[in-house]
Design an enzyme around this catalytic site. Structure first.
Site, mmCIF file in Angstrom:
data_model
loop_
_atom_site.group_PDB
_atom_site.id
_atom_site.type_symbol
_atom_site.label_atom_id
_atom_site.label_comp_id
_atom_site.label_asym_id
_atom_site.label_seq_id
_atom_site.Cartn_x
_atom_site.Cartn_y
_atom_site.Cartn_z
ATOM 1 N N GLU A 279 42.654 16.878 106.123
ATOM 2 C CA GLU A 279 41.791 17.303 107.228
ATOM 3 C C GLU A 279 42.378 16.889 108.569
ATOM 4 O O GLU A 279 42.283 17.624 109.560
ATOM 5 C CB GLU A 279 40.389 16.723 107.057
ATOM 6 C CG GLU A 279 39.648 17.257 105.845
ATOM 7 C CD GLU A 279 39.510 18.763 105.864
ATOM 8 O OE1 GLU A 279 39.062 19.309 106.891
ATOM 9 O OE2 GLU A 279 39.862 19.405 104.860
ATOM 10 N N TRP A 282 45.018 19.412 109.220
ATOM 11 C CA TRP A 282 44.434 20.688 109.683
ATOM 12 C C TRP A 282 44.125 20.609 111.181
ATOM 13 O O TRP A 282 44.329 21.578 111.911
ATOM 14 C CB TRP A 282 43.162 21.007 108.905
ATOM 15 C CG TRP A 282 42.467 22.255 109.369
ATOM 16 C CD1 TRP A 282 41.442 22.350 110.255
ATOM 17 C CD2 TRP A 282 42.779 23.607 108.984
ATOM 18 N NE1 TRP A 282 41.078 23.665 110.456
ATOM 19 C CE2 TRP A 282 41.880 24.457 109.687
ATOM 20 C CE3 TRP A 282 43.708 24.179 108.120
ATOM 21 C CZ2 TRP A 282 41.893 25.833 109.545
ATOM 22 C CZ3 TRP A 282 43.722 25.562 107.979
ATOM 23 C CH2 TRP A 282 42.822 26.375 108.683
ATOM 24 N N TRP A 310 32.276 45.333 117.832
ATOM 25 C CA TRP A 310 31.191 44.372 117.695
ATOM 26 C C TRP A 310 29.874 44.969 118.190
ATOM 27 O O TRP A 310 29.853 45.831 119.064
ATOM 28 C CB TRP A 310 31.505 43.108 118.499
ATOM 29 C CG TRP A 310 32.773 42.432 118.085
ATOM 30 C CD1 TRP A 310 33.954 42.419 118.768
ATOM 31 C CD2 TRP A 310 32.997 41.687 116.889
ATOM 32 N NE1 TRP A 310 34.903 41.703 118.080
ATOM 33 C CE2 TRP A 310 34.347 41.239 116.920
ATOM 34 C CE3 TRP A 310 32.198 41.335 115.797
ATOM 35 C CZ2 TRP A 310 34.895 40.468 115.900
ATOM 36 C CZ3 TRP A 310 32.740 40.567 114.786
ATOM 37 C CH2 TRP A 310 34.074 40.140 114.846
ATOM 38 N N ASN A 345 30.130 20.188 108.600
ATOM 39 C CA ASN A 345 31.271 21.100 108.556
ATOM 40 C C ASN A 345 31.027 22.318 107.670
ATOM 41 O O ASN A 345 31.345 23.447 108.048
ATOM 42 C CB ASN A 345 32.517 20.351 108.066
ATOM 43 C CG ASN A 345 33.744 21.241 108.034
ATOM 44 O OD1 ASN A 345 34.191 21.708 109.071
ATOM 45 N ND2 ASN A 345 34.268 21.500 106.851
ATOM 46 N N TRP A 363 33.002 36.875 117.419
ATOM 47 C CA TRP A 363 33.202 35.451 117.147
ATOM 48 C C TRP A 363 33.363 34.630 118.420
ATOM 49 O O TRP A 363 33.038 33.443 118.452
ATOM 50 C CB TRP A 363 34.417 35.238 116.241
ATOM 51 C CG TRP A 363 35.734 35.716 116.798
ATOM 52 C CD1 TRP A 363 36.312 36.942 116.608
ATOM 53 C CD2 TRP A 363 36.636 34.986 117.640
ATOM 54 N NE1 TRP A 363 37.514 37.021 117.277
ATOM 55 C CE2 TRP A 363 37.742 35.835 117.914
ATOM 56 C CE3 TRP A 363 36.623 33.705 118.192
ATOM 57 C CZ2 TRP A 363 38.809 35.439 118.724
ATOM 58 C CZ3 TRP A 363 37.687 33.307 118.993
ATOM 59 C CH2 TRP A 363 38.758 34.172 119.247
ATOM 60 N N TRP A 386 36.858 29.350 114.124
ATOM 61 C CA TRP A 386 36.101 30.595 114.251
ATOM 62 C C TRP A 386 36.949 31.788 113.815
ATOM 63 O O TRP A 386 36.450 32.705 113.144
ATOM 64 C CB TRP A 386 35.595 30.772 115.686
ATOM 65 C CG TRP A 386 34.285 30.074 115.904
ATOM 66 C CD1 TRP A 386 34.091 28.799 116.331
ATOM 67 C CD2 TRP A 386 32.980 30.620 115.664
ATOM 68 N NE1 TRP A 386 32.748 28.511 116.374
ATOM 69 C CE2 TRP A 386 32.043 29.605 115.980
ATOM 70 C CE3 TRP A 386 32.509 31.854 115.232
ATOM 71 C CZ2 TRP A 386 30.656 29.800 115.860
ATOM 72 C CZ3 TRP A 386 31.136 32.056 115.121
ATOM 73 C CH2 TRP A 386 30.232 31.044 115.431
#
Length: 487
Positions: A279, A282, A310, A345, A363, A386
């Site tokens: 993590e 990441w 959208w 999360n 988004w 996102w």
């Protein structure tokens, strides 16, 4: 900078609000010269000003840093305005010939810092930057052609192969207090919200001491089952370290060492430490992507997704923000966010998927809302995560992976403990129906005191219909090489 030079060094704090394991501070201390610590609030010149919830955290973190420096005899100078102008004013006031900082790797901040460094160096002021925020400096982990990685797993392997934690340092025991220097009062900055104070339920203890306590608590507690419990919002299974890492109250290497020390001592299984380490990597991956691809917050990493049509749905977007979608796990997450400044999360992924794929809302709108309401809002993480959910990012989740909010709730909050905490109007609904109250018999809802459409909203959309609509929208742009579940 020579050993004979005893002019002061300006230590420019930004997102490194700590004394331990601080490379720029260590370098300044090693010089033996007086250190002038400064923080400059430069909101007016930021491409994206800090969000409201993050300002709340910054306020407390700066107070903690100021106190820690004062305990060692020094003084944190607070200035507000243009960064270069304030640095030049300090140089003139102190006679400093050197400015040290830990670098910011977000593209706009990186370019601004470079411009400031070149400008000051032209006037014979030495400027040096260090990496105090990431496991690896962007550009130091590259693929076989020398370019940035676009897929996480090979990036992770490459970073692990070269990872070498630096030695732990505690910072200077004493600071020399700067005299006759103006400093703003942090109360005058108005970082804490008033009229109304919407932060009363915010969680966390900002500051280096709070970060150290949080890390110790995690390493001796939740780390033991981290790989399993991190996806369970009904349990205390996450580290809660992200805001501390974002503001640099603790370094990622401190976290790395702590979890691996716990594993080496036999206090936790190695797999748990490795999962937490992945993590951290990441987090680095997101920062590296943003550094190399500066349009990540604004445009789809995979350009075909910019053709997406959208929907404009103000009512739906407002219902999502307020936690009034009619899907309990989504509503619980959005209410947790508004109340505490954080969100679990796993639930972040669920609520993001709902906005993008159930409501077909851009988004970027969701990312902007998170930017303003999360105390740990981070541009690289926000943008990357996102886009991961949207399917448009680097190494992203496939577009047709559309989270079913009911089954996600049933899997990760099986007893409805999380939902009932943040959507208390559903507190008496049996676990069997708490994630889909519309499916409960009328007598069950009556006994639970729930009237759909009054005490709790009906679902904004039907999951199956929304999923079909999302897949149809994707097929309209048909990314090359993308597989579809019904092809």
């Amino acid at each position: 900078m020579t050993t004979q030079d005893q002019s002061p060094i300006i230590l420019w704090f930004r997102q490194d609000l700590r004394l331990a394991d601080n490379p720029a501070l260590n370098h300044a201390h090693a010089s033996g010269r007086p250190i002038v610590p400064v923080y400059i609030l430069d909101q007016g010149h930021a491409v994206r000003p800090i969000g409201g919830a993050s300002l709340w955290w910054l306020d407390k973190s700066l107070r903690a840093l100021s106190g820690a420096i004062a305990e060692r005899g020094g003084r944190l100078i607070l200035r507000r305005g243009d960064s270069e102008a304030e640095l030049r004013r300090l140089i003139e006031e102190t006679g400093a010939t050197c400015v040290l900082m830990n670098r910011l790797f977000e593209p706009d901040a990186w370019a601004r810092d470079a411009d400031i460094a070149h400008s000051l160096q032209a006037d014979d002021v030495e400027v040096k930057g260090f990496n105090g925020a990431l496991l690896a400096r962007p550009g130091s982990v590259v693929n076989g052609t020398g370019g940035p990685y676009k897929v996480f797993t090979p990036f992770m392997k490459a970073l692990r192969a070269q990872a070498e934690p630096p030695p732990h340092t505690t910072g200077p025991r004493t600071f020399e207090k700067p005299s006759n220097l103006d400093s703003d009062a942090i109360d005058d900055w108005g970082l804490h919200p008033t009229k109304p104070d919407w932060s009363k339920g915010f969680l966390g203890e900002p500051g280096e001491a709070g970060a150290t306590v949080a890390l110790g608590r995690f390493a001796s507690g939740a780390l033991k089952s981290y790989a399993m419990d991190r996806d369970r919002p009904d349990r205390e299974g996450t580290s809660r370290l992200s805001p501390h890492l974002h503001y640099g109250e603790i370094s990622p290497w401190q976290v790395w060492r702590a979890v691996h020390d716990a594993a080496s001592a036999g206090k936790v299984q190695a797999a748990q430490a490795e999962k937490l380490t992945s993590e951290l990597i990441w987090r680095d991956f997101s920062a590296h992507l943003l550094h190399h691809f500066p349009t990540l917050p604004d445009t789809a990493f995979r350009p075909e997704y910019d053709a997406m049509e959208w929907r404009t749905d103000r009512a739906g977007f407002n219902a999502w923000k307020k936690g009034q979608t009619g899907y309990p796990i989504v509503d619980a997450g959005m209410r947790e966010l508004w109340t505490t400044g954080i969100m679990h999360n796993r639930v972040r992924m669920i609520v993001a998927s709902f906005l993008i794929k159930h409501l077909l809302i851009d988004w970027r709108k969701g990312e902007a809302w998170f930017w303003d309401t999360l105390v740990d809002a981070d541009l690289g993480q926000n943008s990357q995560n996102w886009q991961w959910v949207a399917g448009s990012g680097a190494d992203a989740s496939p577009w047709f992976r559309i989270f079913n909010p009911v089954t996600q709730g049933e899997k990760f909050d099986p007893d409805g403990k999380y939902v009932k905490r943040w959507a208390p109007e559903l507190a008496n609904v049996p676990a069997k129906f708490v994630h889909a109250p519309w499916a409960a018999p009328a007598e069950v809802l009556r006994d639970a005191g729930v009237t759909l459409g009054k005490t709790y909203p009906r679902p904004l959309v039907d999951h199956a219909e929304a999923r079909a609509r999302a897949l149809a929208a994707l097929k309209a742009i048909k990314p090359s090489g993308e597989a579809f579940p019904d092809d």
